[in-house]
Design an enzyme around this catalytic site. Sequence first.
Site, short mmCIF file in Angstrom:
data_model
loop_
_atom_site.label_atom_id
_atom_site.label_comp_id
_atom_site.label_asym_id
_atom_site.label_seq_id
_atom_site.Cartn_x
_atom_site.Cartn_y
_atom_site.Cartn_z
N ASP A 67 10.48 34.17 68.32
CA ASP A 67 9.35 34.64 69.99
C ASP A 67 10.46 36.01 70.34
O ASP A 67 10.07 36.86 70.75
CB ASP A 67 9.12 33.60 70.79
CG ASP A 67 7.52 32.96 70.09
OD1 ASP A 67 7.27 34.02 69.24
OD2 ASP A 67 7.30 32.05 71.09
N GLY A 68 11.89 35.75 70.84
CA GLY A 68 12.69 36.21 71.24
C GLY A 68 12.76 37.39 70.65
O GLY A 68 12.89 38.91 71.20
N ASN A 136 5.20 38.16 78.67
CA ASN A 136 5.77 36.62 79.29
C ASN A 136 5.55 36.67 80.67
O ASN A 136 4.87 36.04 80.90
CB ASN A 136 6.91 35.65 78.56
CG ASN A 136 6.52 35.38 77.28
OD1 ASN A 136 4.54 35.43 76.38
ND2 ASN A 136 7.88 34.66 76.81
N ARG A 164 9.65 28.05 100.69
CA ARG A 164 10.99 27.85 100.01
C ARG A 164 10.81 27.37 98.70
O ARG A 164 10.65 26.39 97.91
CB ARG A 164 12.05 27.58 101.30
CG ARG A 164 12.15 28.13 102.45
CD ARG A 164 12.93 27.52 102.76
NE ARG A 164 12.81 25.53 103.51
CZ ARG A 164 13.33 25.14 104.38
NH1 ARG A 164 14.45 25.18 104.48
NH2 ARG A 164 12.78 24.29 104.33
N THR A 177 2.31 29.70 78.11
CA THR A 177 3.13 28.66 77.59
C THR A 177 4.40 28.61 77.02
O THR A 177 5.73 27.91 76.52
CB THR A 177 2.04 29.16 75.69
OG1 THR A 177 3.20 29.21 75.74
CG2 THR A 177 0.84 28.17 76.05
N ALA A 178 5.69 29.48 78.13
CA ALA A 178 6.86 29.57 78.09
C ALA A 178 7.41 28.67 79.45
O ALA A 178 7.34 28.15 79.45
CB ALA A 178 6.92 31.44 77.59
N TYR A 179 8.09 29.42 80.08
CA TYR A 179 9.63 29.14 80.70
C TYR A 179 8.27 29.30 82.20
O TYR A 179 8.17 27.34 82.47
CB TYR A 179 9.75 30.62 81.87
CG TYR A 179 10.31 30.28 82.72
CD1 TYR A 179 11.47 29.13 82.37
CD2 TYR A 179 11.30 31.10 83.48
CE1 TYR A 179 11.97 28.52 83.61
CE2 TYR A 179 11.85 31.02 85.37
CZ TYR A 179 12.70 29.73 85.03
OH TYR A 179 13.31 29.50 85.60
N SER A 180 6.99 28.76 82.44
CA SER A 180 6.09 28.65 83.11
C SER A 180 5.77 27.52 82.68
O SER A 180 5.71 26.56 83.56
CB SER A 180 4.52 29.32 83.69
OG SER A 180 3.56 28.90 84.26
#
Length: 283
Positions: A67-68, A136, A164, A177-180
């Site tokens: 993916d990268g 992404n 905050r 489907t990644a960092y989130s």
Amino acid sequence: MKVLGVVFKGYNSGIIKFVTEIIDFLQNTGFEVYLEKNQADKVGKQELSIKSFDSKDLDALVVIGGDGTILKVFHEIARDIPLIPVNSNSLGFFYDLNRDNYQKAFKLIMEGNYYIKTFKTGSLTVDSIKISDFLNEIAIYNVKKGKMFIFKLFRNGELITGGRCDGAIIATMLGSTAYSLAQGGPIIDSELDALVYTPISPFTQFLKPIVFSSESSLEVQNFVDSLILVDGILQYEVKKDSKMMITLSGKNISFVKIKAFERNFFAKIKRRLFDEPFTSKFF
């Protein structure tokens, strides 16, 4: 579809051998194949070298890696060339093809048995200046490590939330489907166009992820000097009180799909959630 570019990640002997096998197979099948000069040199295919993929009228670009590699290609190539991802043994959410099935797949492509699937991507501007598209997500933090990010989030001019937290993520459907997701954000069905806001380690329980329609124009107002990370690749520093605008209006990304080998979206999700094949070593 006869003219293909090839791009790959990694220069170890196993990758070079795999890439060479794919190139030889494509040429023997009747495809016209090109590589950018530095990679053509790595695989000993100087006769296939071109200056850049943007300078050649390609029908599609074969992307060998994970993916990268897709993210890297998205940011390095200016126009929307349809991509044919081939997984080289890494976890690849964008990939249907691999070492076992790529030959059958390319024969079907040569016969015209494929279709193009296109997705929208995000666009980021800061103080009315276009900064970057993103495939992404963008993640925004306090530029001072370990300090809280303080912000307000507006949709079409209306204040929606703020507060905050360690940072804020704005993701596309593909990025959901990644960092989130890793930060507790929702999974968005691949048939939907949407933007997803996900707070990172919020100070209060009332900061929750929100899904916005594809027509939304999001504005992030920051009250601290901030660092923006785009797709985990590009970094930008912005001063406090900047006007960061995020919309689903970036350049499109397109994939060549073969129905016989297309993996179901939710099958990919299950693989992602259970971290296969990593967990298969233990269970």
